[in-house]
Design a protein around this motif. Structure first.
Motif, PDB file in Angstrom:
ATOM      1  N   GLY A 145      15.810  -4.811   3.923  1.00 38.47           N
ATOM      2  CA  GLY A 145      14.954  -5.986   3.921  1.00 38.47           C
ATOM      3  C   GLY A 145      15.785  -7.250   4.037  1.00 38.47           C
ATOM      4  N   VAL A 146      15.245  -8.275   4.696  1.00 40.41           N
ATOM      5  CA  VAL A 146      15.999  -9.521   4.892  1.00 40.41           C
ATOM      6  C   VAL A 146      15.163 -10.752   4.544  1.00 40.41           C
ATOM      7  CG1 VAL A 146      17.585  -8.563   6.597  1.00 40.41           C
ATOM      8  CG2 VAL A 146      15.405  -9.494   7.363  1.00 40.41           C
ATOM      9  N   ARG A 147      14.187 -10.608   3.644  1.00 40.55           N
ATOM     10  CA  ARG A 147      13.334 -11.723   3.286  1.00 40.55           C
ATOM     11  C   ARG A 147      13.667 -12.322   1.919  1.00 40.55           C
ATOM     12  NH1 ARG A 147       8.199 -12.473   5.785  1.00 40.55           N
ATOM     13  NH2 ARG A 147       8.678 -12.869   7.984  1.00 40.55           N
ATOM     14  N   GLY A 148      14.853 -12.061   1.401  1.00 40.28           N
ATOM     15  CA  GLY A 148      15.243 -12.631   0.123  1.00 40.28           C
ATOM     16  C   GLY A 148      15.637 -14.093   0.265  1.00 40.28           C
ATOM     17  N   LEU A 149      15.789 -14.776  -0.852  1.00 42.34           N
ATOM     18  CA  LEU A 149      16.182 -16.182  -0.840  1.00 42.34           C
ATOM     19  C   LEU A 149      17.558 -16.367  -0.215  1.00 42.34           C
ATOM     20  CD1 LEU A 149      15.089 -17.345  -4.408  1.00 42.34           C
ATOM     21  CD2 LEU A 149      13.988 -17.932  -2.238  1.00 42.34           C
ATOM     22  N   SER A 150      17.708 -17.470   0.492  1.00 40.87           N
ATOM     23  CA  SER A 150      19.005 -17.814   1.058  1.00 40.87           C
ATOM     24  C   SER A 150      19.377 -19.221   0.603  1.00 40.87           C
ATOM     25  CB  SER A 150      18.954 -17.744   2.591  1.00 40.87           C
ATOM     26  OG  SER A 150      17.967 -18.643   3.098  1.00 40.87           O
ATOM     27  N   GLY A 151      20.576 -19.641   0.946  1.00 40.40           N
ATOM     28  CA  GLY A 151      20.992 -20.979   0.567  1.00 40.40           C
ATOM     29  C   GLY A 151      21.439 -21.078  -0.881  1.00 40.40           C
ATOM     30  N   LYS A 152      21.365 -22.277  -1.448  1.00 41.04           N
ATOM     31  CA  LYS A 152      21.870 -22.540  -2.792  1.00 41.04           C
ATOM     32  C   LYS A 152      21.099 -21.795  -3.872  1.00 41.04           C
ATOM     33  CE  LYS A 152      23.634 -27.156  -1.701  1.00 41.04           C
ATOM     34  NZ  LYS A 152      23.570 -28.604  -2.038  1.00 41.04           N
ATOM     35  N   ARG A 153      19.832 -21.461  -3.611  1.00 36.69           N
ATOM     36  CA  ARG A 153      19.026 -20.773  -4.624  1.00 36.69           C
ATOM     37  C   ARG A 153      19.311 -19.280  -4.683  1.00 36.69           C
ATOM     38  NH1 ARG A 153      13.004 -22.129  -3.258  1.00 36.69           N
ATOM     39  NH2 ARG A 153      13.799 -21.653  -1.173  1.00 36.69           N
ATOM     40  N   SER A 154      20.054 -18.775  -3.707  1.00 36.96           N
ATOM     41  CA  SER A 154      20.316 -17.343  -3.632  1.00 36.96           C
ATOM     42  C   SER A 154      21.580 -16.968  -4.399  1.00 36.96           C
ATOM     43  CB  SER A 154      20.468 -16.924  -2.167  1.00 36.96           C
ATOM     44  OG  SER A 154      20.921 -15.585  -2.076  1.00 36.96           O
ATOM     45  N   PRO A 155      21.553 -15.847  -5.133  1.00 38.84           N
ATOM     46  CA  PRO A 155      22.772 -15.384  -5.809  1.00 38.84           C
ATOM     47  C   PRO A 155      23.731 -14.685  -4.853  1.00 38.84           C
ATOM     48  CG  PRO A 155      20.981 -13.862  -6.228  1.00 38.84           C
ATOM     49  CD  PRO A 155      20.381 -15.022  -5.467  1.00 38.84           C
ATOM     50  N   PHE A 156      23.322 -14.537  -3.575  1.00 43.03           N
ATOM     51  CA  PHE A 156      24.121 -13.776  -2.614  1.00 43.03           C
ATOM     52  C   PHE A 156      24.947 -14.657  -1.676  1.00 43.03           C
ATOM     53  CE2 PHE A 156      20.384 -11.173  -3.692  1.00 43.03           C
ATOM     54  CZ  PHE A 156      21.036 -10.078  -4.256  1.00 43.03           C
ATOM     55  N   SER A 157      25.146 -15.924  -2.033  1.00 41.60           N
ATOM     56  CA  SER A 157      26.024 -16.835  -1.290  1.00 41.60           C
ATOM     57  C   SER A 157      25.677 -16.930   0.197  1.00 41.60           C
ATOM     58  CB  SER A 157      27.485 -16.391  -1.449  1.00 41.60           C
ATOM     59  OG  SER A 157      27.854 -16.366  -2.805  1.00 41.60           O
ATOM     60  N   GLY A 158      24.388 -16.992   0.494  1.00 38.09           N
ATOM     61  CA  GLY A 158      23.968 -17.162   1.875  1.00 38.09           C
ATOM     62  C   GLY A 158      23.878 -15.887   2.680  1.00 38.09           C
ATOM     63  N   GLU A 159      24.278 -14.746   2.110  1.00 31.13           N
ATOM     64  CA  GLU A 159      24.207 -13.479   2.830  1.00 31.13           C
ATOM     65  C   GLU A 159      22.752 -12.998   2.913  1.00 31.13           C
ATOM     66  OE1 GLU A 159      26.224  -9.005   2.694  1.00 31.13           O
ATOM     67  OE2 GLU A 159      26.461 -10.377   1.003  1.00 31.13           O
ATOM     68  N   LEU A 160      22.392 -12.367   4.027  1.00 34.39           N
ATOM     69  CA  LEU A 160      21.067 -11.792   4.153  1.00 34.39           C
ATOM     70  C   LEU A 160      20.825 -10.794   3.023  1.00 34.39           C
ATOM     71  CD1 LEU A 160      20.789 -11.123   7.992  1.00 34.39           C
ATOM     72  CD2 LEU A 160      19.543 -12.838   6.674  1.00 34.39           C
ATOM     73  N   ASN A 161      19.605 -10.816   2.474  1.00 37.08           N
ATOM     74  CA  ASN A 161      19.295  -9.947   1.343  1.00 37.08           C
ATOM     75  C   ASN A 161      17.788  -9.753   1.241  1.00 37.08           C
ATOM     76  OD1 ASN A 161      18.095 -11.867  -0.970  1.00 37.08           O
ATOM     77  ND2 ASN A 161      19.659 -12.998   0.189  1.00 37.08           N
ATOM     78  N   ASP A 162      17.380  -8.846   0.353  1.00 33.04           N
ATOM     79  CA  ASP A 162      15.950  -8.612   0.153  1.00 33.04           C
ATOM     80  C   ASP A 162      15.472  -9.118  -1.205  1.00 33.04           C
ATOM     81  OD1 ASP A 162      16.859  -6.762  -1.701  1.00 33.04           O
ATOM     82  OD2 ASP A 162      16.217  -4.995  -0.573  1.00 33.04           O
ATOM     83  N   GLY A 163      16.325  -9.889  -1.870  1.00 36.06           N
ATOM     84  CA  GLY A 163      15.994 -10.405  -3.185  1.00 36.06           C
ATOM     85  C   GLY A 163      16.613  -9.616  -4.320  1.00 36.06           C
ATOM     86  N   VAL A 164      17.055  -8.390  -4.024  1.00 28.89           N
ATOM     87  CA  VAL A 164      17.674  -7.542  -5.042  1.00 28.89           C
ATOM     88  C   VAL A 164      19.054  -7.061  -4.599  1.00 28.89           C
ATOM     89  CG1 VAL A 164      17.480  -5.361  -6.331  1.00 28.89           C
ATOM     90  CG2 VAL A 164      15.454  -6.793  -5.988  1.00 28.89           C
ATOM     91  N   VAL A 165      19.167  -6.677  -3.336  1.00 26.86           N
ATOM     92  CA  VAL A 165      20.449  -6.236  -2.793  1.00 26.86           C
ATOM     93  C   VAL A 165      20.745  -6.977  -1.487  1.00 26.86           C
ATOM     94  CG1 VAL A 165      20.488  -3.950  -3.851  1.00 26.86           C
ATOM     95  CG2 VAL A 165      19.293  -4.277  -1.688  1.00 26.86           C
ATOM     96  N   SER A 166      22.008  -7.169  -1.213  1.00 26.60           N
ATOM     97  CA  SER A 166      22.423  -7.857   0.014  1.00 26.60           C
ATOM     98  C   SER A 166      22.688  -6.835   1.120  1.00 26.60           C
ATOM     99  CB  SER A 166      23.698  -8.665  -0.240  1.00 26.60           C
ATOM    100  OG  SER A 166      24.786  -7.788  -0.518  1.00 26.60           O
ATOM    101  N   ILE A 167      22.811  -7.343   2.344  1.00 23.18           N
ATOM    102  CA  ILE A 167      23.097  -6.473   3.478  1.00 23.18           C
ATOM    103  C   ILE A 167      24.380  -5.678   3.263  1.00 23.18           C
ATOM    104  CG2 ILE A 167      23.928  -6.541   5.876  1.00 23.18           C
ATOM    105  CD1 ILE A 167      20.976  -6.514   5.779  1.00 23.18           C
ATOM    106  N   SER A 168      25.414  -6.326   2.762  1.00 29.63           N
ATOM    107  CA  SER A 168      26.685  -5.610   2.564  1.00 29.63           C
ATOM    108  C   SER A 168      26.555  -4.487   1.543  1.00 29.63           C
ATOM    109  CB  SER A 168      27.785  -6.582   2.138  1.00 29.63           C
ATOM    110  OG  SER A 168      27.475  -7.198   0.899  1.00 29.63           O
ATOM    111  N   GLU A 169      25.655  -4.647   0.573  1.00 30.99           N
ATOM    112  CA  GLU A 169      25.496  -3.622  -0.468  1.00 30.99           C
ATOM    113  C   GLU A 169      24.732  -2.400   0.023  1.00 30.99           C
ATOM    114  OE1 GLU A 169      25.577  -6.709  -4.278  1.00 30.99           O
ATOM    115  OE2 GLU A 169      23.661  -6.040  -3.443  1.00 30.99           O
ATOM    116  N   VAL A 170      24.027  -2.527   1.140  1.00 28.82           N
ATOM    117  CA  VAL A 170      23.267  -1.380   1.672  1.00 28.82           C
ATOM    118  C   VAL A 170      23.866  -0.891   2.992  1.00 28.82           C
ATOM    119  CG1 VAL A 170      21.131  -2.091   0.547  1.00 28.82           C
ATOM    120  CG2 VAL A 170      21.587  -2.856   2.884  1.00 28.82           C
ATOM    121  N   SER A 171      25.085  -1.325   3.299  1.00 28.55           N
ATOM    122  CA  SER A 171      25.724  -0.977   4.565  1.00 28.55           C
ATOM    123  C   SER A 171      26.929  -0.074   4.348  1.00 28.55           C
ATOM    124  CB  SER A 171      26.167  -2.242   5.302  1.00 28.55           C
ATOM    125  OG  SER A 171      25.073  -3.080   5.587  1.00 28.55           O
TER     126      SER A 171
END
Length: 214
Positions: A145-171
């Motif tokens: 999933g890639v609909r998680g928060l991005s930007g300053k509000r995201s805990p994933f430092s701008g990386e694509l994420n689904d709100g719980v896990v980032s792209i790198s964590e599922v790759s």
């Protein structure tokens, strides 16, 4: 073709109902596997899942679908199948971490998180334990999933994420393929696009080579 769905942490088999209904309408025979992280440790859940998959394999070809922690459990169970048990036709991982997750590491010492998630919650943040599970040899599609928060509000430092896990964590390089869908983590099993992806892969699978054909 049979399809077994394993839900994520804190969810229930009912979370996969929209997806399973879509697969059932397409002709697959569906089933679910339930567990509780607050009552069982990872090893116990895995052991029961190995038995469930072994029984399923006796009935013919099957695919496995795991959401979040469910995918981690599936990888561990498939790698623990007894010799001679039929391997899955395909494995589908929906927002399922292949690396230790940032959120699990940050919450690892939180008393509420520890009480609710217990051993499984600690595993998700452990570099050693997550590495020990390893890849599976069956064709495996990661759905991210890639609909998680991005930007300053995201805990994933701008990386694509689904709100719980980032792209790198599922790759991982060993995945057969990865597909990104416009969904948040919780809603991945409710996404029609996810169902379409699964049905496309089942239909296009090359039985001889274990890869995809057009």
């Amino acid at each position: 073709m049979q399809a077994l769905f394993v839900h994520g942490m804190g969810r229930s088999p009912l979370s996969g109902w929209p997806l399973l209904w879509q697969l059932k309408r397409a002709g697959l025979k569906t089933s679910t596997y339930g567990y509780s992280v607050s009552l069982e440790d990872f090893a116990g859940i895995k052991a029961r899942l190995v038995s469930t998959i072994s029984a399923l394999a006796e009935l013919g070809d099957y695919v496995l679908i795991g959401h979040s922690l469910g995918g981690v459990l599936l990888r561990a169970a498939v790698n623990g199948l007894p010799p001679g048990v039929r391997s899955p036709h395909h494995v589908f991982l929906l927002g399922s971490p292949l690396q230790p997750t940032l959120l699990a590491q940050r919450l690892g010492t939180n008393p509420i998180y520890r009480t609710l998630t217990r051993d499984c919650g600690q595993l998700l943040g452990s570099v050693t334990r997550m590495a020990e599970i390893g890849p599976v040899s069956a064709p495996t599609t990661g759905i991210a999933g890639v609909r998680g928060l991005s930007g300053k509000r995201s805990p994933f430092s701008g990386e694509l994420n689904d709100g719980v896990v980032s792209i790198s964590e599922v790759s991982a390089e060993w995945l057969t393929d990865q597909v990104r869908v416009p969904s948040v983590h919780t809603l991945l099993p409710s996404s029609k696009r996810v169902g379409d992806i699964i049905l496309e892969r089942v239909a296009r699978h090359d039985e001889k080579g274990g890869r995809f054909i057009s």
